[in-house]
Design a protein around this motif. Structure first.
Motif, PDB file in Angstrom:
ATOM      1  N   GLY A 171       0.820  -1.209   0.000  1.00  0.00           N
ATOM      2  CA  GLY A 171       0.000   0.000   0.000  1.00  0.00           C
ATOM      3  C   GLY A 171       0.852   1.256   0.000  1.00  0.00           C
ATOM      4  N   TYR A 172       1.915   1.243   0.786  1.00  0.00           N
ATOM      5  CA  TYR A 172       2.826   2.382   0.836  1.00  0.00           C
ATOM      6  C   TYR A 172       3.504   2.571  -0.520  1.00  0.00           C
ATOM      7  CZ  TYR A 172       6.470   5.526   2.523  1.00  0.00           C
ATOM      8  OH  TYR A 172       7.302   6.606   2.701  1.00  0.00           O
ATOM      9  N   ALA A 173       3.936   1.466  -1.116  1.00  0.00           N
ATOM     10  CA  ALA A 173       4.583   1.548  -2.431  1.00  0.00           C
ATOM     11  C   ALA A 173       3.621   2.122  -3.465  1.00  0.00           C
ATOM     12  CB  ALA A 173       5.083   0.175  -2.863  1.00  0.00           C
ATOM     13  N   CYS A 174       2.352   1.743  -3.426  1.00  0.00           N
ATOM     14  CA  CYS A 174       1.367   2.291  -4.370  1.00  0.00           C
ATOM     15  C   CYS A 174       1.291   3.815  -4.245  1.00  0.00           C
ATOM     16  CB  CYS A 174      -0.017   1.687  -4.128  1.00  0.00           C
ATOM     17  SG  CYS A 174      -0.200  -0.020  -4.679  1.00  0.00           S
ATOM     18  N   ARG A 175       1.202   4.312  -3.025  1.00  0.00           N
ATOM     19  CA  ARG A 175       1.121   5.768  -2.814  1.00  0.00           C
ATOM     20  C   ARG A 175       2.422   6.459  -3.233  1.00  0.00           C
ATOM     21  NH1 ARG A 175      -1.226   3.461   1.470  1.00  0.00           N
ATOM     22  NH2 ARG A 175       0.480   3.913   2.909  1.00  0.00           N
ATOM     23  N   LEU A 176       3.558   5.839  -2.911  1.00  0.00           N
ATOM     24  CA  LEU A 176       4.855   6.387  -3.284  1.00  0.00           C
ATOM     25  C   LEU A 176       5.004   6.455  -4.802  1.00  0.00           C
ATOM     26  CD1 LEU A 176       7.598   7.230  -1.935  1.00  0.00           C
ATOM     27  CD2 LEU A 176       8.305   4.862  -2.256  1.00  0.00           C
ATOM     28  N   LEU A 177       4.575   5.404  -5.486  1.00  0.00           N
ATOM     29  CA  LEU A 177       4.673   5.362  -6.947  1.00  0.00           C
ATOM     30  C   LEU A 177       3.723   6.342  -7.603  1.00  0.00           C
ATOM     31  CD1 LEU A 177       5.067   1.512  -7.374  1.00  0.00           C
ATOM     32  CD2 LEU A 177       6.848   3.264  -7.610  1.00  0.00           C
ATOM     33  N   ARG A 178       2.543   6.511  -7.036  1.00  0.00           N
ATOM     34  CA  ARG A 178       1.598   7.511  -7.560  1.00  0.00           C
ATOM     35  C   ARG A 178       2.213   8.901  -7.478  1.00  0.00           C
ATOM     36  NH1 ARG A 178      -3.944   7.686  -4.606  1.00  0.00           N
ATOM     37  NH2 ARG A 178      -2.538   8.126  -2.897  1.00  0.00           N
ATOM     38  N   LYS A 179       2.817   9.213  -6.347  1.00  0.00           N
ATOM     39  CA  LYS A 179       3.447  10.525  -6.149  1.00  0.00           C
ATOM     40  C   LYS A 179       4.630  10.714  -7.106  1.00  0.00           C
ATOM     41  CE  LYS A 179       5.546  13.351  -2.550  1.00  0.00           C
ATOM     42  NZ  LYS A 179       5.952  13.407  -1.146  1.00  0.00           N
ATOM     43  N   ALA A 180       5.482   9.700  -7.212  1.00  0.00           N
ATOM     44  CA  ALA A 180       6.652   9.788  -8.096  1.00  0.00           C
ATOM     45  C   ALA A 180       6.232   9.937  -9.551  1.00  0.00           C
ATOM     46  CB  ALA A 180       7.536   8.564  -7.919  1.00  0.00           C
ATOM     47  N   GLN A 226      -2.308  -4.566  -7.086  1.00  0.00           N
ATOM     48  CA  GLN A 226      -2.826  -3.417  -6.341  1.00  0.00           C
ATOM     49  C   GLN A 226      -2.678  -2.109  -7.109  1.00  0.00           C
ATOM     50  OE1 GLN A 226      -2.301  -2.853  -2.201  1.00  0.00           O
ATOM     51  NE2 GLN A 226      -2.703  -4.996  -1.734  1.00  0.00           N
ATOM     52  N   LEU A 227      -1.662  -1.992  -7.941  1.00  0.00           N
ATOM     53  CA  LEU A 227      -1.529  -0.765  -8.737  1.00  0.00           C
ATOM     54  C   LEU A 227      -2.703  -0.600  -9.698  1.00  0.00           C
ATOM     55  CD1 LEU A 227       2.296  -0.652  -9.519  1.00  0.00           C
ATOM     56  CD2 LEU A 227       0.975   1.035  -8.213  1.00  0.00           C
ATOM     57  N   TRP A 228      -3.328  -1.714 -10.080  1.00  0.00           N
ATOM     58  CA  TRP A 228      -4.497  -1.652 -10.960  1.00  0.00           C
ATOM     59  C   TRP A 228      -5.759  -1.246 -10.201  1.00  0.00           C
ATOM     60  CZ3 TRP A 228      -4.513  -1.625 -16.068  1.00  0.00           C
ATOM     61  CH2 TRP A 228      -3.402  -2.130 -16.736  1.00  0.00           C
ATOM     62  N   SER A 229      -5.769  -1.448  -8.884  1.00  0.00           N
ATOM     63  CA  SER A 229      -7.033  -1.294  -8.176  1.00  0.00           C
ATOM     64  C   SER A 229      -6.993  -0.433  -6.911  1.00  0.00           C
ATOM     65  CB  SER A 229      -7.563  -2.686  -7.790  1.00  0.00           C
ATOM     66  OG  SER A 229      -6.641  -3.328  -6.925  1.00  0.00           O
ATOM     67  N   PHE A 230      -5.854   0.118  -6.534  1.00  0.00           N
ATOM     68  CA  PHE A 230      -5.781   0.791  -5.241  1.00  0.00           C
ATOM     69  C   PHE A 230      -6.516   2.129  -5.189  1.00  0.00           C
ATOM     70  CE2 PHE A 230      -2.410   3.306  -7.037  1.00  0.00           C
ATOM     71  CZ  PHE A 230      -2.285   4.421  -6.225  1.00  0.00           C
ATOM     72  N   SER A 231      -6.804   2.724  -6.319  1.00  0.00           N
ATOM     73  CA  SER A 231      -7.505   4.008  -6.328  1.00  0.00           C
ATOM     74  C   SER A 231      -8.521   4.031  -7.465  1.00  0.00           C
ATOM     75  CB  SER A 231      -6.502   5.148  -6.511  1.00  0.00           C
ATOM     76  OG  SER A 231      -7.172   6.374  -6.703  1.00  0.00           O
ATOM     77  N   ASN A 232      -9.698   4.566  -7.164  1.00  0.00           N
ATOM     78  CA  ASN A 232     -10.728   4.694  -8.203  1.00  0.00           C
ATOM     79  C   ASN A 232     -10.460   5.848  -9.150  1.00  0.00           C
ATOM     80  OD1 ASN A 232     -12.196   2.525  -7.234  1.00  0.00           O
ATOM     81  ND2 ASN A 232     -13.397   3.790  -5.843  1.00  0.00           N
ATOM     82  N   THR A 233      -9.640   6.808  -8.716  1.00  0.00           N
ATOM     83  CA  THR A 233      -9.432   8.006  -9.523  1.00  0.00           C
ATOM     84  C   THR A 233      -8.043   8.123 -10.137  1.00  0.00           C
ATOM     85  OG1 THR A 233      -8.823   9.250  -7.536  1.00  0.00           O
ATOM     86  CG2 THR A 233     -11.143   9.317  -8.225  1.00  0.00           C
ATOM     87  N   ASP A 234      -7.101   7.313  -9.660  1.00  0.00           N
ATOM     88  CA  ASP A 234      -5.730   7.400 -10.174  1.00  0.00           C
ATOM     89  C   ASP A 234      -5.322   6.075 -10.808  1.00  0.00           C
ATOM     90  OD1 ASP A 234      -5.167  10.005  -9.058  1.00  0.00           O
ATOM     91  OD2 ASP A 234      -4.991   9.021  -7.111  1.00  0.00           O
ATOM     92  N   PHE A 235      -4.496   6.178 -11.826  1.00  0.00           N
ATOM     93  CA  PHE A 235      -3.890   4.986 -12.404  1.00  0.00           C
ATOM     94  C   PHE A 235      -2.401   5.232 -12.528  1.00  0.00           C
ATOM     95  CE2 PHE A 235      -2.222   2.707 -16.132  1.00  0.00           C
ATOM     96  CZ  PHE A 235      -2.351   1.417 -15.639  1.00  0.00           C
TER      97      PHE A 235
END
Length: 146
Positions: free
Chosen positions: A15-24, A46-55
């Protein structure tokens, strides 16, 4: 010289990696993520599904076509050797990633459990013994040092 940062006490590495990668990715950075195969598979899902608004556009080095690999801002790889990007390397694994020194930044993501912390200590010593300046981010205390 590669900037090395340890992010400690991460409650959920994926989960942390998903948020970190979104920011990067949003900042335009090109990122390679290394770790054990099972962890990378979980991260991919999880990168495919962790956020409804971001990819977060990403691919795995072992299965991507060369043009997709070059264009993808996030590349998942068992090893950073042979990957197309050199900006940021995120290590979710237990070992020092081969070839980390070709990257501008290395982020070590460390969970709070004893086993992960012990493996991180070995990596810390490896970098410190080679003269890398180390930064720490303690998520439990939400503070940065370095």
């Amino acid at each position: 010289m590669t900037e090395v940062a340890f992010h400690f006490n991460v409650p959920d590495k994926v989960g942390y990696a998903c948020r970190l990668l979104r920011k990067a990715s949003a900042s335009g950075s090109k990122v390679v993520v290394t770790g054990e195969a099972g962890l990378l598979e979980t991260l991919d899902a999880q990168l495919w599904s962790f956020s409804n608004t971001d990819f977060v556009a990403h691919c795995h080095v072992a299965t991507a076509q060369p043009q997709v690999l070059a264009a993808s801002p996030v590349v998942l790889a068992d090893s950073p050797r042979g990957t197309p990007h050199h900006d940021v390397l995120v290590n979710l694994g237990s070992d020092v990633p081969e070839g980390f020194e070709r990257f501008g930044r290395l982020i070590e993501v460390v969970a709070g459990d004893d086993a992960d912390r012990q493996q991180a200590r070995v990596r810390w010593k490896h970098y410190k013994d080679r003269g890398y300046a180390l930064k720490t981010y303690d998520l439990a205390g939400k503070e940065a040092r370095g």
